[in-house]
Design a protein around this motif. Structure first.
Motif, PDB file in Angstrom:
ATOM      1  N   SER A 172     -10.193   0.519  -1.471  1.00  0.00           N
ATOM      2  CA  SER A 172      -9.905   1.927  -1.742  1.00  0.00           C
ATOM      3  C   SER A 172     -11.143   2.799  -1.596  1.00  0.00           C
ATOM      4  N   VAL A 173     -12.350   2.212  -1.676  1.00  0.00           N
ATOM      5  CA  VAL A 173     -13.563   3.009  -1.458  1.00  0.00           C
ATOM      6  C   VAL A 173     -14.332   2.497  -0.234  1.00  0.00           C
ATOM      7  N   ALA A 174     -13.631   1.706   0.617  1.00  0.00           N
ATOM      8  CA  ALA A 174     -14.194   1.225   1.876  1.00  0.00           C
ATOM      9  C   ALA A 174     -15.502   0.461   1.696  1.00  0.00           C
ATOM     10  N   ILE A 175     -15.556  -0.399   0.673  1.00  0.00           N
ATOM     11  CA  ILE A 175     -16.745  -1.230   0.490  1.00  0.00           C
ATOM     12  C   ILE A 175     -16.520  -2.582   1.142  1.00  0.00           C
ATOM     13  N   ARG A 176     -17.436  -2.951   2.042  1.00  0.00           N
ATOM     14  CA  ARG A 176     -17.278  -4.219   2.744  1.00  0.00           C
ATOM     15  C   ARG A 176     -18.180  -5.304   2.183  1.00  0.00           C
ATOM     16  N   ARG A 177     -19.352  -4.899   1.689  1.00  0.00           N
ATOM     17  CA  ARG A 177     -20.249  -5.908   1.101  1.00  0.00           C
ATOM     18  C   ARG A 177     -20.012  -5.956  -0.397  1.00  0.00           C
ATOM     19  N   THR A 178     -19.358  -7.041  -0.833  1.00  0.00           N
ATOM     20  CA  THR A 178     -18.921  -7.095  -2.228  1.00  0.00           C
ATOM     21  C   THR A 178     -19.928  -7.817  -3.120  1.00  0.00           C
ATOM     22  N   GLN A 238     -18.058   5.131  -6.962  1.00  0.00           N
ATOM     23  CA  GLN A 238     -18.561   5.284  -5.592  1.00  0.00           C
ATOM     24  C   GLN A 238     -19.409   6.549  -5.460  1.00  0.00           C
ATOM     25  N   ILE A 247      -6.549   1.313   1.807  1.00  0.00           N
ATOM     26  CA  ILE A 247      -6.546  -0.094   1.386  1.00  0.00           C
ATOM     27  C   ILE A 247      -5.937  -1.006   2.457  1.00  0.00           C
ATOM     28  N   ILE A 248      -5.082  -0.440   3.328  1.00  0.00           N
ATOM     29  CA  ILE A 248      -4.281  -1.271   4.243  1.00  0.00           C
ATOM     30  C   ILE A 248      -5.090  -2.337   4.991  1.00  0.00           C
ATOM     31  N   VAL A 280      -7.892  -4.667  -2.988  1.00  0.00           N
ATOM     32  CA  VAL A 280      -7.362  -3.335  -3.258  1.00  0.00           C
ATOM     33  C   VAL A 280      -8.463  -2.406  -3.792  1.00  0.00           C
ATOM     34  N   TYR A 281      -9.230  -2.868  -4.777  1.00  0.00           N
ATOM     35  CA  TYR A 281     -10.227  -1.997  -5.408  1.00  0.00           C
ATOM     36  C   TYR A 281     -11.360  -1.654  -4.453  1.00  0.00           C
ATOM     37  N   PHE A 282     -11.934  -2.678  -3.791  1.00  0.00           N
ATOM     38  CA  PHE A 282     -13.029  -2.390  -2.875  1.00  0.00           C
ATOM     39  C   PHE A 282     -12.511  -1.677  -1.633  1.00  0.00           C
ATOM     40  N   VAL A 297      -6.093   7.430  -0.573  1.00  0.00           N
ATOM     41  CA  VAL A 297      -6.571   6.224  -1.253  1.00  0.00           C
ATOM     42  C   VAL A 297      -5.700   5.027  -0.887  1.00  0.00           C
ATOM     43  N   ALA A 298      -4.384   5.195  -0.978  1.00  0.00           N
ATOM     44  CA  ALA A 298      -3.479   4.071  -0.721  1.00  0.00           C
ATOM     45  C   ALA A 298      -3.581   3.596   0.721  1.00  0.00           C
ATOM     46  N   VAL A 299      -3.683   4.525   1.655  1.00  0.00           N
ATOM     47  CA  VAL A 299      -3.714   4.148   3.069  1.00  0.00           C
ATOM     48  C   VAL A 299      -5.032   3.445   3.424  1.00  0.00           C
ATOM     49  N   MET A 308     -12.923   3.460  -9.403  1.00  0.00           N
ATOM     50  CA  MET A 308     -13.746   3.038  -8.261  1.00  0.00           C
ATOM     51  C   MET A 308     -14.269   4.247  -7.492  1.00  0.00           C
ATOM     52  N   CYS A 325       0.826  -1.210   0.000  1.00  0.00           N
ATOM     53  CA  CYS A 325       0.000   0.000   0.000  1.00  0.00           C
ATOM     54  C   CYS A 325       0.859   1.258   0.000  1.00  0.00           C
ATOM     55  N   LEU A 360      -8.356   2.456  -9.499  1.00  0.00           N
ATOM     56  CA  LEU A 360      -8.821   2.979  -8.206  1.00  0.00           C
ATOM     57  C   LEU A 360      -9.510   4.330  -8.388  1.00  0.00           C
ATOM     58  N   LYS A 367     -22.917   3.365   0.621  1.00  0.00           N
ATOM     59  CA  LYS A 367     -21.469   3.480   0.465  1.00  0.00           C
ATOM     60  C   LYS A 367     -20.682   2.241   0.877  1.00  0.00           C
ATOM     61  N   GLU A 368     -21.298   1.304   1.601  1.00  0.00           N
ATOM     62  CA  GLU A 368     -20.531   0.131   2.030  1.00  0.00           C
ATOM     63  C   GLU A 368     -20.848  -1.095   1.195  1.00  0.00           C
ATOM     64  N   THR A 369     -21.760  -0.946   0.220  1.00  0.00           N
ATOM     65  CA  THR A 369     -22.187  -2.078  -0.593  1.00  0.00           C
ATOM     66  C   THR A 369     -21.834  -1.818  -2.054  1.00  0.00           C
ATOM     67  N   ALA A 370     -21.303  -2.843  -2.728  1.00  0.00           N
ATOM     68  CA  ALA A 370     -20.903  -2.676  -4.124  1.00  0.00           C
ATOM     69  C   ALA A 370     -22.122  -2.485  -5.030  1.00  0.00           C
TER      70      ALA A 370
END
Lengths: 199, 181
Positions: free
Chosen positions: B148-154, A119, B53-54, B144-146, B49-51, A115, A41, A112, A125-128
Protein backbone atom coordinates in the motif's frame (compact mmCIF):
# COMPACT_ATOMS: atom_id res chain seq x y z
CA UNK A 1 14.81 -11.97 2.20
CA UNK A 2 11.55 -11.50 0.31
CA UNK A 3 13.43 -12.20 -2.96
CA UNK A 4 14.65 -15.56 -1.69
CA UNK A 5 11.34 -16.67 -0.20
CA UNK A 6 9.46 -15.75 -3.35
CA UNK A 7 11.96 -17.49 -5.60
CA UNK A 8 11.98 -20.50 -3.24
CA UNK A 9 8.19 -20.92 -3.20
CA UNK A 10 8.00 -20.76 -7.00
CA UNK A 11 11.06 -22.91 -7.77
CA UNK A 12 10.30 -25.60 -5.16
CA UNK A 13 6.66 -25.62 -6.26
CA UNK A 14 7.39 -26.00 -9.97
CA UNK A 15 10.17 -28.59 -9.55
CA UNK A 16 8.04 -30.64 -7.14
CA UNK A 17 5.09 -30.48 -9.52
CA UNK A 18 7.34 -31.89 -12.25
CA UNK A 19 7.94 -34.94 -10.05
CA UNK A 20 4.38 -35.33 -8.76
CA UNK A 21 2.88 -34.75 -12.22
CA UNK A 22 0.82 -31.75 -11.15
CA UNK A 23 1.85 -29.26 -13.84
CA UNK A 24 -1.74 -28.63 -14.86
CA UNK A 25 -2.82 -28.07 -11.25
CA UNK A 26 -0.13 -25.51 -10.52
CA UNK A 27 -0.91 -23.63 -13.73
CA UNK A 28 -4.53 -23.38 -12.74
CA UNK A 29 -3.61 -22.50 -9.14
CA UNK A 30 -1.36 -19.67 -10.35
CA UNK A 31 -4.05 -18.12 -12.55
CA UNK A 32 -6.72 -18.50 -9.88
CA UNK A 33 -4.47 -16.89 -7.27
CA UNK A 34 -3.73 -13.92 -9.53
CA UNK A 35 -7.47 -13.41 -9.98
CA UNK A 36 -8.14 -13.76 -6.24
CA UNK A 37 -5.43 -11.18 -5.46
CA UNK A 38 -7.10 -8.58 -7.66
CA UNK A 39 -10.55 -9.38 -6.27
CA UNK A 40 -9.26 -9.00 -2.70
CA UNK A 41 -7.84 -5.56 -3.54
CA UNK A 42 -10.98 -4.41 -5.31
CA UNK A 43 -12.96 -5.61 -2.28
CA UNK A 44 -10.78 -3.40 -0.08
CA UNK A 45 -11.60 -0.17 -1.97
CA UNK A 46 -14.95 0.45 -0.30
CA UNK A 47 -13.91 -0.26 3.26
CA UNK A 48 -10.65 1.67 2.74
CA UNK A 49 -12.61 4.71 1.58
CA UNK A 50 -15.02 4.41 4.52
CA UNK A 51 -12.29 4.28 7.17
CA UNK A 52 -10.05 6.88 5.55
CA UNK A 53 -13.06 9.20 5.55
CA UNK A 54 -13.93 8.49 9.18
CA UNK A 55 -10.30 8.85 10.25
CA UNK A 56 -10.17 12.29 8.63
CA UNK A 57 -13.10 13.36 10.83
CA UNK A 58 -11.57 11.70 13.90
CA UNK A 59 -8.29 13.54 13.32
CA UNK A 60 -9.97 16.89 12.73
CA UNK A 61 -12.04 16.36 15.89
CA UNK A 62 -8.96 15.52 17.96
CA UNK A 63 -10.09 11.97 18.77
CA UNK A 64 -7.06 10.22 17.33
CA UNK A 65 -4.71 12.59 19.15
CA UNK A 66 -6.54 11.94 22.42
CA UNK A 67 -6.07 8.18 21.95
CA UNK A 68 -2.39 8.74 21.16
CA UNK A 69 -1.90 10.87 24.28
CA UNK A 70 -3.48 8.16 26.41
CA UNK A 71 -1.08 5.46 25.22
CA UNK A 72 1.95 7.73 24.88
CA UNK A 73 4.29 5.96 27.37
CA UNK A 74 3.92 2.58 25.63
CA UNK A 75 4.02 3.95 22.10
CA UNK A 76 7.14 6.03 22.67
CA UNK A 77 9.03 3.00 23.84
CA UNK A 78 7.80 0.84 20.94
CA UNK A 79 8.34 3.50 18.28
CA UNK A 80 11.20 5.76 19.42
CA UNK A 81 11.72 7.06 15.86
CA UNK A 82 8.17 8.42 15.55
CA UNK A 83 7.54 11.86 17.09
CA UNK A 84 5.10 11.42 20.00
CA UNK A 85 2.53 13.81 18.51
CA UNK A 86 2.72 12.48 14.95
CA UNK A 87 -0.59 11.28 13.41
CA UNK A 88 1.03 7.85 12.80
CA UNK A 89 0.82 7.14 16.55
CA UNK A 90 -2.95 7.64 16.54
CA UNK A 91 -3.58 5.62 13.40
CA UNK A 92 -1.39 2.74 14.59
CA UNK A 93 -3.33 2.70 17.87
CA UNK A 94 -6.68 2.66 16.04
CA UNK A 95 -5.47 -0.32 14.03
CA UNK A 96 -4.33 -2.17 17.16
CA UNK A 97 -7.64 -1.43 18.89
CA UNK A 98 -9.61 -2.69 15.88
CA UNK A 99 -7.52 -5.89 15.86
CA UNK A 100 -8.18 -6.43 19.57
CA UNK A 101 -11.91 -6.13 18.91
CA UNK A 102 -11.65 -8.59 16.03
CA UNK A 103 -12.76 -6.13 13.35
CA UNK A 104 -10.83 -7.83 10.49
CA UNK A 105 -11.16 -5.68 7.38
CA UNK A 106 -11.63 -2.44 9.29
CA UNK A 107 -8.41 -3.15 11.16
CA UNK A 108 -6.66 -3.62 7.82
CA UNK A 109 -7.99 -0.33 6.50
CA UNK A 110 -6.83 1.53 9.63
CA UNK A 111 -3.48 -0.27 9.43
CA UNK A 112 -2.97 0.92 5.86
CA UNK A 113 -3.73 4.47 7.01
CA UNK A 114 -1.01 4.01 9.64
CA UNK A 115 1.44 2.81 6.97
CA UNK A 116 0.76 5.99 4.95
CA UNK A 117 1.43 8.10 8.03
CA UNK A 118 4.65 6.19 8.74
CA UNK A 119 5.68 6.54 5.10
CA UNK A 120 5.50 10.34 5.47
CA UNK A 121 8.40 10.03 7.96
CA UNK A 122 10.41 7.75 5.67
CA UNK A 123 13.44 9.33 3.94
CA UNK A 124 13.87 6.32 1.60
CA UNK A 125 10.46 5.62 0.13
CA UNK A 126 11.17 2.08 -1.11
CA UNK A 127 12.77 0.79 2.10
CA UNK A 128 10.93 -0.05 5.32
CA UNK A 129 11.74 2.00 8.44
CA UNK A 130 12.33 0.52 11.89
CA UNK A 131 8.94 1.79 13.01
CA UNK A 132 7.23 0.06 10.08
CA UNK A 133 8.95 -3.24 10.86
CA UNK A 134 7.84 -3.07 14.52
CA UNK A 135 4.31 -2.18 13.41
CA UNK A 136 4.33 -5.17 11.04
CA UNK A 137 5.60 -7.45 13.82
CA UNK A 138 2.53 -6.39 15.83
CA UNK A 139 0.19 -6.87 12.87
CA UNK A 140 1.46 -10.22 11.61
CA UNK A 141 0.77 -11.64 15.09
CA UNK A 142 -2.40 -9.67 15.75
CA UNK A 143 -3.96 -10.28 19.16
CA UNK A 144 -7.74 -10.64 19.22
CA UNK A 145 -9.49 -10.76 22.59
CA UNK A 146 -12.23 -13.03 21.29
CA UNK A 147 -11.43 -15.13 18.18
CA UNK A 148 -14.99 -14.97 16.83
CA UNK A 149 -14.42 -16.83 13.52
CA UNK A 150 -12.80 -19.82 15.24
CA UNK A 151 -15.53 -19.92 17.91
CA UNK A 152 -18.19 -19.79 15.19
CA UNK A 153 -16.63 -22.67 13.25
CA UNK A 154 -16.29 -24.74 16.42
CA UNK A 155 -19.94 -24.18 17.29
CA UNK A 156 -20.91 -25.12 13.73
CA UNK A 157 -18.90 -28.34 14.07
CA UNK A 158 -21.03 -29.28 17.08
CA UNK A 159 -18.58 -28.39 19.86
CA UNK A 160 -19.86 -28.63 23.44
CA UNK A 161 -17.45 -25.85 24.44
CA UNK A 162 -16.79 -23.62 21.43
CA UNK A 163 -15.16 -20.95 23.61
CA UNK A 164 -12.75 -23.30 25.41
CA UNK A 165 -9.87 -22.08 23.23
CA UNK A 166 -10.07 -18.38 24.20
CA UNK A 167 -7.49 -18.72 26.97
CA UNK A 168 -5.03 -20.89 25.04
CA UNK A 169 -5.35 -18.63 21.98
CA UNK A 170 -4.68 -15.50 24.02
CA UNK A 171 -1.55 -17.04 25.55
CA UNK A 172 -0.26 -18.21 22.15
CA UNK A 173 -0.79 -14.99 20.26
CA UNK A 174 0.65 -12.90 23.09
CA UNK A 175 3.75 -15.09 22.96
CA UNK A 176 3.89 -14.67 19.18
CA UNK A 177 3.67 -10.88 19.46
CA UNK A 178 6.31 -10.56 22.18
CA UNK A 179 8.73 -12.74 20.21
CA UNK A 180 8.04 -10.93 16.91
CA UNK A 181 8.49 -7.45 18.41
CA UNK A 182 11.63 -8.47 20.32
CA UNK A 183 13.12 -10.06 17.19
CA UNK A 184 12.29 -6.95 15.18
CA UNK A 185 13.97 -4.72 17.79
CA UNK A 186 17.09 -6.90 17.93
CA UNK A 187 17.46 -7.47 14.17
CA UNK A 188 16.98 -3.74 13.55
CA UNK A 189 20.32 -3.15 15.24
CA UNK A 190 22.18 -5.66 13.07
CA UNK A 191 24.44 -4.39 10.30
CA UNK A 192 22.73 -6.64 7.77
CA UNK A 193 19.35 -4.94 8.29
CA UNK A 194 20.51 -1.34 8.86
CA UNK A 195 18.14 1.30 7.67
CA UNK A 196 20.52 3.22 5.41
CA UNK A 197 22.00 0.24 3.64
CA UNK A 198 22.05 0.34 -0.17
CA UNK A 199 21.44 -2.86 -2.05
CA UNK B 1 -21.60 -20.16 30.49
CA UNK B 2 -19.68 -20.73 27.27
CA UNK B 3 -22.88 -20.09 25.35
CA UNK B 4 -23.36 -16.70 26.92
CA UNK B 5 -19.70 -15.89 26.28
CA UNK B 6 -20.00 -16.53 22.55
CA UNK B 7 -23.24 -14.53 22.63
CA UNK B 8 -21.34 -11.61 24.17
CA UNK B 9 -18.64 -11.96 21.50
CA UNK B 10 -21.29 -11.73 18.79
CA UNK B 11 -22.92 -8.71 20.43
CA UNK B 12 -19.59 -6.89 20.73
CA UNK B 13 -18.79 -7.36 17.05
CA UNK B 14 -22.19 -6.18 15.90
CA UNK B 15 -22.20 -3.09 18.17
CA UNK B 16 -18.56 -2.03 17.85
CA UNK B 17 -18.59 -0.43 14.42
CA UNK B 18 -21.88 1.49 14.62
CA UNK B 19 -20.88 2.85 18.06
CA UNK B 20 -17.41 3.89 16.81
CA UNK B 21 -18.89 5.59 13.75
CA UNK B 22 -21.41 7.50 15.86
CA UNK B 23 -18.69 8.56 18.33
CA UNK B 24 -16.40 9.83 15.56
CA UNK B 25 -19.12 11.76 13.75
CA UNK B 26 -20.76 13.16 16.89
CA UNK B 27 -17.52 14.30 18.54
CA UNK B 28 -16.40 15.73 15.21
CA UNK B 29 -19.62 17.73 14.92
CA UNK B 30 -19.34 18.98 18.52
CA UNK B 31 -15.83 20.23 17.76
CA UNK B 32 -17.20 22.07 14.72
CA UNK B 33 -15.60 19.80 12.11
CA UNK B 34 -17.34 19.91 8.73
CA UNK B 35 -18.01 16.19 8.96
CA UNK B 36 -19.32 15.51 5.48
CA UNK B 37 -16.58 17.46 3.73
CA UNK B 38 -13.85 15.88 5.86
CA UNK B 39 -15.22 12.42 5.18
CA UNK B 40 -15.26 12.82 1.41
CA UNK B 41 -11.83 14.41 1.49
CA UNK B 42 -10.36 11.44 3.36
CA UNK B 43 -12.29 8.77 1.48
CA UNK B 44 -11.06 9.79 -1.96
CA UNK B 45 -7.70 8.11 -1.32
CA UNK B 46 -9.32 4.70 -0.75
CA UNK B 47 -9.16 3.73 -4.39
CA UNK B 48 -5.47 4.57 -4.91
CA UNK B 49 -4.38 2.72 -1.80
CA UNK B 50 -6.29 -0.46 -2.67
CA UNK B 51 -5.15 -0.50 -6.29
CA UNK B 52 -1.49 0.03 -5.33
CA UNK B 53 -1.54 -3.29 -3.46
CA UNK B 54 -2.46 -5.38 -6.54
CA UNK B 55 1.05 -6.18 -7.90
CA UNK B 56 2.38 -7.12 -4.46
CA UNK B 57 -0.56 -9.36 -3.67
CA UNK B 58 -0.52 -11.05 -7.10
CA UNK B 59 3.19 -11.82 -6.65
CA UNK B 60 2.88 -13.46 -3.25
CA UNK B 61 -0.46 -15.23 -3.72
CA UNK B 62 0.67 -16.81 -7.01
CA UNK B 63 3.92 -18.09 -5.47
CA UNK B 64 2.05 -19.54 -2.48
CA UNK B 65 -0.60 -21.14 -4.71
CA UNK B 66 2.03 -22.82 -6.90
CA UNK B 67 3.84 -24.10 -3.81
CA UNK B 68 0.65 -25.49 -2.26
CA UNK B 69 -0.70 -27.10 -5.44
CA UNK B 70 2.61 -28.81 -6.20
CA UNK B 71 2.38 -31.22 -3.27
CA UNK B 72 5.67 -29.94 -1.79
CA UNK B 73 3.95 -29.39 1.56
CA UNK B 74 2.95 -33.04 1.84
CA UNK B 75 6.60 -33.98 1.35
CA UNK B 76 7.72 -31.53 4.01
CA UNK B 77 5.09 -32.86 6.41
CA UNK B 78 6.17 -36.47 5.81
CA UNK B 79 9.79 -35.49 6.48
CA UNK B 80 9.04 -33.43 9.60
CA UNK B 81 6.44 -35.66 11.28
CA UNK B 82 8.70 -38.39 12.70
CA UNK B 83 11.17 -35.83 14.05
CA UNK B 84 8.50 -33.70 15.77
CA UNK B 85 6.19 -36.37 17.16
CA UNK B 86 8.44 -37.26 20.15
CA UNK B 87 8.41 -33.55 21.06
CA UNK B 88 4.63 -33.60 21.52
CA UNK B 89 3.66 -32.32 18.07
CA UNK B 90 0.90 -34.59 16.71
CA UNK B 91 1.39 -35.23 12.95
CA UNK B 92 -2.28 -34.26 12.45
CA UNK B 93 -1.56 -30.57 13.22
CA UNK B 94 1.51 -30.17 10.97
CA UNK B 95 -0.50 -29.12 7.89
CA UNK B 96 -1.95 -26.29 9.99
CA UNK B 97 1.48 -25.21 11.26
CA UNK B 98 2.86 -24.97 7.72
CA UNK B 99 -0.13 -23.30 6.11
CA UNK B 100 -1.05 -20.78 8.82
CA UNK B 101 1.47 -18.07 7.80
CA UNK B 102 0.93 -18.69 4.07
CA UNK B 103 -2.84 -18.67 3.58
CA UNK B 104 -5.71 -17.59 5.81
CA UNK B 105 -8.42 -19.30 3.79
CA UNK B 106 -6.23 -22.41 3.48
CA UNK B 107 -5.75 -22.52 7.25
CA UNK B 108 -9.49 -22.10 7.86
CA UNK B 109 -10.06 -25.02 5.46
CA UNK B 110 -7.55 -27.20 7.31
CA UNK B 111 -9.18 -26.29 10.62
CA UNK B 112 -12.78 -27.05 9.55
CA UNK B 113 -11.65 -30.31 7.98
CA UNK B 114 -9.81 -31.25 11.19
CA UNK B 115 -12.76 -30.35 13.43
CA UNK B 116 -14.92 -32.65 11.36
CA UNK B 117 -12.41 -35.54 11.34
CA UNK B 118 -11.20 -35.45 14.96
CA UNK B 119 -14.08 -33.64 16.71
CA UNK B 120 -13.90 -30.01 17.92
CA UNK B 121 -13.46 -30.96 21.60
CA UNK B 122 -10.66 -33.49 21.04
CA UNK B 123 -7.01 -32.57 21.77
CA UNK B 124 -6.37 -32.22 18.02
CA UNK B 125 -9.54 -30.14 17.56
CA UNK B 126 -8.60 -27.76 20.36
CA UNK B 127 -5.02 -27.57 19.13
CA UNK B 128 -6.05 -26.73 15.56
CA UNK B 129 -8.43 -24.03 16.83
CA UNK B 130 -5.76 -22.49 19.05
CA UNK B 131 -3.14 -22.56 16.28
CA UNK B 132 -5.59 -20.83 13.95
CA UNK B 133 -5.90 -17.87 16.34
CA UNK B 134 -2.28 -17.87 17.53
CA UNK B 135 -0.96 -15.77 14.66
CA UNK B 136 -1.88 -13.96 11.46
CA UNK B 137 -1.42 -14.76 7.76
CA UNK B 138 2.07 -13.25 7.71
CA UNK B 139 2.70 -13.22 3.96
CA UNK B 140 -0.67 -11.68 3.14
CA UNK B 141 -0.33 -8.98 5.80
CA UNK B 142 3.19 -8.03 4.71
CA UNK B 143 2.23 -7.88 1.01
CA UNK B 144 -0.85 -5.74 1.67
CA UNK B 145 0.73 -3.32 4.17
CA UNK B 146 4.04 -2.78 2.38
CA UNK B 147 2.31 -2.84 -1.01
CA UNK B 148 0.00 0.00 0.00
CA UNK B 149 3.00 2.35 0.36
CA UNK B 150 5.03 0.75 -2.47
CA UNK B 151 7.84 -0.50 -0.24
CA UNK B 152 9.93 -3.19 -1.88
CA UNK B 153 12.78 -3.57 0.59
CA UNK B 154 11.16 -4.98 3.69
CA UNK B 155 14.43 -5.43 5.66
CA UNK B 156 13.92 -7.59 8.77
CA UNK B 157 10.10 -7.55 8.69
CA UNK B 158 9.74 -11.08 7.35
CA UNK B 159 12.26 -12.80 9.68
CA UNK B 160 10.74 -11.06 12.72
CA UNK B 161 7.20 -12.01 11.68
CA UNK B 162 8.17 -15.62 10.99
CA UNK B 163 9.88 -15.89 14.38
CA UNK B 164 6.61 -14.69 15.89
CA UNK B 165 4.66 -17.31 13.93
CA UNK B 166 7.01 -20.06 15.06
CA UNK B 167 6.75 -18.96 18.69
CA UNK B 168 2.96 -18.64 18.57
CA UNK B 169 2.43 -22.03 16.94
CA UNK B 170 4.87 -23.74 19.29
CA UNK B 171 3.19 -22.16 22.31
CA UNK B 172 -0.24 -23.22 20.96
CA UNK B 173 0.86 -26.86 20.71
CA UNK B 174 2.54 -26.78 24.10
CA UNK B 175 -0.27 -25.07 26.00
CA UNK B 176 -2.93 -27.33 24.44
CA UNK B 177 -0.97 -30.40 25.50
CA UNK B 178 -0.99 -29.00 29.03
CA UNK B 179 -4.62 -27.80 29.15
CA UNK B 180 -6.44 -30.35 27.00
CA UNK B 181 -3.97 -33.28 26.91
Amino acid sequence: MMNWIWLGLLAVGIVTAAFTGRMEEITKAAFDAAKTAVELCIGLIGIMALWLGLMKIAEAGGLVQALARLMRPVMRRLFPDVPADHPAMGSMLSNIAANLLGLGNSATALGLKAMQDLQSLNPKKETATNAMVIFMAINTTAITIIPATVIGLRAAAGSAQPTSIIGTTLISCTTAMIVAVTTAKLLGRMRRFREVRDE
Amino acid sequence: MSDSLSQIAKEISSWAIPVIILAIVAIGALRRVKVYESFVDGAKEGFTVAVKIIPYLVAILVAIAVFRASGAMEWMIAALAPALEPLGVPPEVLPMALIRPLSGSGALGVMSEGLKTYGPDSLIGNMLSTMMGSTETTFYVLAVYFGSVAIRRTRHALPAALMGDLAGLTMAIFICNVVFG
